[in-house]
Motif scaffolding. Sequence first.
Motif, PDB file in Angstrom:
ATOM      1  N   GLY A  54       0.851  -1.103   0.103  1.00 29.24           N
ATOM      2  CA  GLY A  54      -0.045  -0.006  -0.050  1.00 29.24           C
ATOM      3  C   GLY A  54       0.884   1.283  -0.026  1.00 29.24           C
ATOM      4  O   GLY A  54       0.503   2.388  -0.567  1.00 29.24           O
ATOM      5  N   ASN A 110       2.430   1.652  -3.520  1.00 27.29           N
ATOM      6  CA  ASN A 110       1.815   1.909  -4.515  1.00 27.29           C
ATOM      7  C   ASN A 110       1.321   3.519  -4.342  1.00 27.29           C
ATOM      8  O   ASN A 110       1.258   4.047  -5.438  1.00 27.29           O
ATOM      9  N   ARG A 111       1.193   3.956  -3.431  1.00 25.51           N
ATOM     10  CA  ARG A 111       1.027   5.501  -3.166  1.00 25.51           C
ATOM     11  C   ARG A 111       2.350   6.412  -3.540  1.00 25.51           C
ATOM     12  O   ARG A 111       2.370   7.537  -4.037  1.00 25.51           O
TER      13      ARG A 111
END
Length: 82
Positions: A53, A56-57
């Motif tokens: 997560g 991914n950002r």
Amino acid sequence: MRGDAHLLTVRSALVLLLGVVTGGTGGALAALGGGSLTEALLYGGAAAGVGIGFFNRLIAPDRAPVTAEVEHGARGKEQARG
């Protein structure tokens, strides 16, 4: 199967790789810290999920290829046709 078909983009592969490395490192540290194998697997899995997560950002999305229409606008598209 076409020659240009890819299973993953470079960005996706990089995000998954960094997530797996993060999870493996977290699990190894938990095991070296005296935790049981079960705890190490749980910590590693949680770290991998958070890492995926996070990366991914962090990593910028893939850019769409530039086409003549985008580069020159509608006017360029009309000129290209005729």
